[in-house]
Design a protein around this motif. Structure first.
Motif, PDB file in Angstrom:
ATOM      1  N   ALA A  86     -25.892  -4.882 -11.297  1.00  0.00           N
ATOM      2  CA  ALA A  86     -25.789  -3.673 -12.120  1.00  0.00           C
ATOM      3  C   ALA A  86     -24.993  -3.960 -13.395  1.00  0.00           C
ATOM      4  O   ALA A  86     -25.382  -3.529 -14.491  1.00  0.00           O
ATOM      5  N   ALA A  87     -23.906  -4.702 -13.273  1.00  0.00           N
ATOM      6  CA  ALA A  87     -23.089  -5.028 -14.450  1.00  0.00           C
ATOM      7  C   ALA A  87     -23.835  -5.987 -15.375  1.00  0.00           C
ATOM      8  O   ALA A  87     -23.787  -5.842 -16.602  1.00  0.00           O
ATOM      9  N   ALA A  88     -24.542  -6.949 -14.822  1.00  0.00           N
ATOM     10  CA  ALA A  88     -25.288  -7.918 -15.637  1.00  0.00           C
ATOM     11  C   ALA A  88     -26.396  -7.226 -16.428  1.00  0.00           C
ATOM     12  O   ALA A  88     -26.678  -7.606 -17.567  1.00  0.00           O
ATOM     13  N   ARG A  89     -27.029  -6.217 -15.849  1.00  0.00           N
ATOM     14  CA  ARG A  89     -28.084  -5.472 -16.550  1.00  0.00           C
ATOM     15  C   ARG A  89     -27.557  -4.779 -17.803  1.00  0.00           C
ATOM     16  O   ARG A  89     -28.317  -4.473 -18.717  1.00  0.00           O
ATOM     17  N   GLU A  90     -26.263  -4.515 -17.838  1.00  0.00           N
ATOM     18  CA  GLU A  90     -25.649  -3.805 -18.971  1.00  0.00           C
ATOM     19  C   GLU A  90     -25.360  -4.714 -20.164  1.00  0.00           C
ATOM     20  O   GLU A  90     -24.967  -4.234 -21.222  1.00  0.00           O
ATOM     21  N   VAL A  91     -25.541  -6.002 -20.017  1.00  0.00           N
ATOM     22  CA  VAL A  91     -25.282  -6.952 -21.112  1.00  0.00           C
ATOM     23  C   VAL A  91     -26.597  -7.167 -21.862  1.00  0.00           C
ATOM     24  O   VAL A  91     -27.514  -7.791 -21.329  1.00  0.00           O
ATOM     25  N   PRO A  92     -26.699  -6.661 -23.100  1.00  0.00           N
ATOM     26  CA  PRO A  92     -27.980  -6.733 -23.817  1.00  0.00           C
ATOM     27  C   PRO A  92     -28.486  -8.157 -24.036  1.00  0.00           C
ATOM     28  O   PRO A  92     -29.698  -8.378 -24.093  1.00  0.00           O
ATOM     29  N   GLU A  93     -27.600  -9.112 -24.149  1.00  0.00           N
ATOM     30  CA  GLU A  93     -28.002 -10.493 -24.411  1.00  0.00           C
ATOM     31  C   GLU A  93     -28.521 -11.210 -23.167  1.00  0.00           C
ATOM     32  O   GLU A  93     -29.019 -12.334 -23.264  1.00  0.00           O
ATOM     33  N   VAL A  94     -28.424 -10.580 -22.009  1.00  0.00           N
ATOM     34  CA  VAL A  94     -29.009 -11.134 -20.790  1.00  0.00           C
ATOM     35  C   VAL A  94     -30.492 -10.771 -20.819  1.00  0.00           C
ATOM     36  O   VAL A  94     -30.861  -9.608 -20.722  1.00  0.00           O
ATOM     37  N   ILE A  95     -31.342 -11.797 -20.957  1.00  0.00           N
ATOM     38  CA  ILE A  95     -32.775 -11.537 -21.099  1.00  0.00           C
ATOM     39  C   ILE A  95     -33.546 -11.761 -19.812  1.00  0.00           C
ATOM     40  O   ILE A  95     -34.720 -11.411 -19.725  1.00  0.00           O
TER      41      ILE A  95
ATOM     42  N   GLN B 183     -30.221 -15.616 -17.723  1.00  0.00           N
ATOM     43  CA  GLN B 183     -30.611 -16.289 -18.959  1.00  0.00           C
ATOM     44  C   GLN B 183     -30.007 -15.454 -20.075  1.00  0.00           C
ATOM     45  O   GLN B 183     -30.278 -14.249 -20.173  1.00  0.00           O
ATOM     46  N   VAL B 184     -29.177 -16.086 -20.907  1.00  0.00           N
ATOM     47  CA  VAL B 184     -28.416 -15.381 -21.932  1.00  0.00           C
ATOM     48  C   VAL B 184     -28.723 -15.995 -23.290  1.00  0.00           C
ATOM     49  O   VAL B 184     -28.811 -17.214 -23.424  1.00  0.00           O
ATOM     50  N   ILE B 185     -28.883 -15.139 -24.306  1.00  0.00           N
ATOM     51  CA  ILE B 185     -29.077 -15.616 -25.666  1.00  0.00           C
ATOM     52  C   ILE B 185     -27.911 -15.155 -26.537  1.00  0.00           C
ATOM     53  O   ILE B 185     -27.288 -14.117 -26.265  1.00  0.00           O
TER      54      ILE B 185
END
Length: 151
Positions: free
Chosen positions: A85-94, A108-110
């Motif tokens: 749930a927390a990871a979904r909140e990071v916009p750069e996590v694609i 996967q992070v950009i």
């Protein structure tokens, strides 16, 4: 199970997704109504889930890609759910994947550049809940990326 006509339709559409049903029909030598019905059936059966625009994030200014593998502290029963749930909140996590085994999840992070990556890592990634271990893999080259199904 897909019919030969549906396989041909999917192969052609994957090659040129901007083709209309009428253009597909002309190229496949089928009546437009037949192609429209087949597309609708493929949607109803969940084979076609939608049509998407593909954005080249590098062309949009994101030059850094990192794959992060996480092992979570599973002492708490809902650790994975809270982490996801927390990871979904990071916009750069694609992309987010979960696994069975030693690694629990992969993100996967950009980032725009290395400075942006350091900021993301310090302020957003390290604050994700229930992390026991992280392995970061800096992306160097994409050898193959293909979302085309071999139908």
């Amino acid at each position: 199970m897909l019919t030969d006509q549906e396989r041909a339709l999917l192969r052609r559409w994957q090659a040129e997704p901007e083709l209309s049903a009428g253009d597909l029909a002309a190229e496949l030598g089928l009546p437009p109504a037949t192609v429209a019905r087949r597309i609708e059936r493929l949607r109803e059966n969940g084979v076609l889930r939608g049509v998407h625009g593909v954005i080249d994030w590098k062309a949009a200014g994101y030059k850094v890609e990192v794959s992060l593998r996480f092992t979570l502290d599973k002492a708490e029963p809902r650790a994975l759910d809270r982490f996801l749930a927390a990871a979904r909140e990071v916009p750069e996590v694609i992309e987010i994947q979960t696994f069975l085994g030693r690694v629990d999840a992969r993100l996967q992070v950009i980032a725009r550049d290395l400075a942006h990556w350091r900021e993301l890592y310090r302020d957003r990634i390290l604050t994700l809940p229930h992390i026991a271990d992280i392995e970061a893999l800096m992306h160097v080259t994409r050898v193959k990326t293909d979302a085309v199904l071999p139908v």
